[in-house]
Design an enzyme around this catalytic site. Structure first.
Site, PDB file in Angstrom:
ATOM      1  N   SER A   1       0.896  -1.249  -0.072  1.00 14.57           N
ATOM      2  CA  SER A   1       0.119   0.020  -0.063  1.00 14.57           C
ATOM      3  C   SER A   1       0.963   1.297   0.013  1.00 14.57           C
ATOM      4  O   SER A   1       1.648   1.400  -0.820  1.00 14.57           O
ATOM      5  CB  SER A   1      -1.005  -0.068   1.122  1.00 14.57           C
ATOM      6  OG  SER A   1      -2.041   1.262   1.335  1.00 14.57           O
TER       7      SER A   1
ATOM      8  N   HIS B   1      -8.359   1.024  -0.462  1.00 20.70           N
ATOM      9  CA  HIS B   1      -8.367  -0.062  -1.302  1.00 20.70           C
ATOM     10  C   HIS B   1      -9.698  -0.691  -1.576  1.00 20.70           C
ATOM     11  O   HIS B   1      -9.975  -1.887  -1.939  1.00 20.70           O
ATOM     12  CB  HIS B   1      -7.479  -1.011  -0.981  1.00 20.70           C
ATOM     13  CG  HIS B   1      -6.163  -0.517  -0.862  1.00 20.70           C
ATOM     14  ND1 HIS B   1      -5.286  -0.185  -2.030  1.00 20.70           N
ATOM     15  CD2 HIS B   1      -5.299  -0.388   0.423  1.00 20.70           C
ATOM     16  CE1 HIS B   1      -3.964   0.465  -1.466  1.00 20.70           C
ATOM     17  NE2 HIS B   1      -3.962   0.098  -0.205  1.00 20.70           N
TER      18      HIS B   1
END
Length: 285
Positions: A68, A178
């Site tokens: 991430s 996400h």
């Protein structure tokens, strides 16, 4: 700060942001540091401070990856993105993500012991119009994190347990990262990053969105934008790295979460966490 190079790294980040991120890291207040628009550049700066000190001590590497936000640190380490650009953009990325979904409206939950296909079914059942929930972090070792509207996540947790999950528990997060609820943040980031110069990295970067190595600047930029709403394909990324023949890895920055995941995904990779001053001192190339 023990290391001059690390001190200069924090100063560089402070100058780029026009904000004393270094002071927030060391002195708080914690409620300001934990705002995602501050947390993101703070973690990135810390990771790069560690990386630069190790590089001075002889660290070499053949491929980079990050989970991430960590993908931004990986790109700075590989020379694809400058630290000033990266801290400014991650500060905005955090702000855009927080503003995309009001606090409390979105949630994430960790699910252990369900296959991706099974969990996709659970999420589809738990979702409703305007209330999605989706697999977000495919972490490996049987762990998948789901993300979405709080109501949908609350429905998915008992659904996952009923489908056979060993663990299904909510995470303490400020936004549902996400997943499709992040589309407003994705659009704003694509505008903010448009004029950013991305260089060819010195080594390939294994991207979250594709789990494939890439060195093409245009692709890297596109994937950084897509990453905001796309799942983090961490398990496949580590499998890719293992398949490239990597047997030694370093997790740089704060915490040792990835070390545990990597150990469960690829036993052939020996991974060391380096973040504390004594760990940096102990490093020998």
């Amino acid at each position: 700060i023990q290391f001059e190079t690390a001190k200069r790294t924090y100063e560089e980040a402070d100058d780029a942001l026009g904000l004393a991120i270094s002071k927030l890291c060391w002195d708080g207040p914690e409620d300001q540091l934990t705002l995602t628009q501050n947390t993101q550049p703070a973690i990135l700066t810390t990771s790069i401070a560690v990386f630069r000190v190790l590089r001075e001590r002889g660290l070499t590497f053949d491929v980079v990856a990050g989970h991430s936000l960590g993908e931004w640190s990986a790109l700075v380490a590989a020379g694809a993105l400058s630290l000033p650009e990266a801290v400014k953009l991650t500060h905005l990325r955090g702000q855009f993500m927080q503003e995309a979904v009001p606090v409390g409206i979105g949630s994430m939950a960790a699910i252990m012991g369900l296959s991706l296909d099974k969990l996709r079914e659970v999420c589809a059942k738990a979702s409703a119009p305007g209330e999605p929930v989706e697999p977000a972090n495919l972490n490996g070792g049987g762990q998948i994190v789901i993300s979405g509207h709080t109501s949908a996540v609350d429905r998915a947790i008992p659904g996952a347990k009923a489908a056979g999950a060993k663990i299904a528990k909510k995470l303490s997060v400020s936004a549902p990262f996400h997943c499709s609820l992040m589309q407003p943040a994705q659009q704003r980031l694509s505008v903010a990053i448009a004029d950013t110069v991305i260089s060819a990295p010195s080594v390939p970067v294994v991207a979250n969105v594709t789990a494939e190595p890439t060195s093409d600047p245009a692709t890297i930029k596109d994937l950084l934008i897509k990453q905001v709403t796309a799942p983090v394909r961490w398990e496949e990324s580590i499998q890719t790295i293992a398949a490239l023949g990597v047997t030694r890895a370093y997790e740089l920055g704060s915490g040792a979460v990835l070390k545990g995941l990597v150990k469960r995904i690829a036993e052939t990779i020996d991974i060391t966490t380096i973040g504390e001053p004594h760990e940096v001192t102990a490093f020998t190339a």
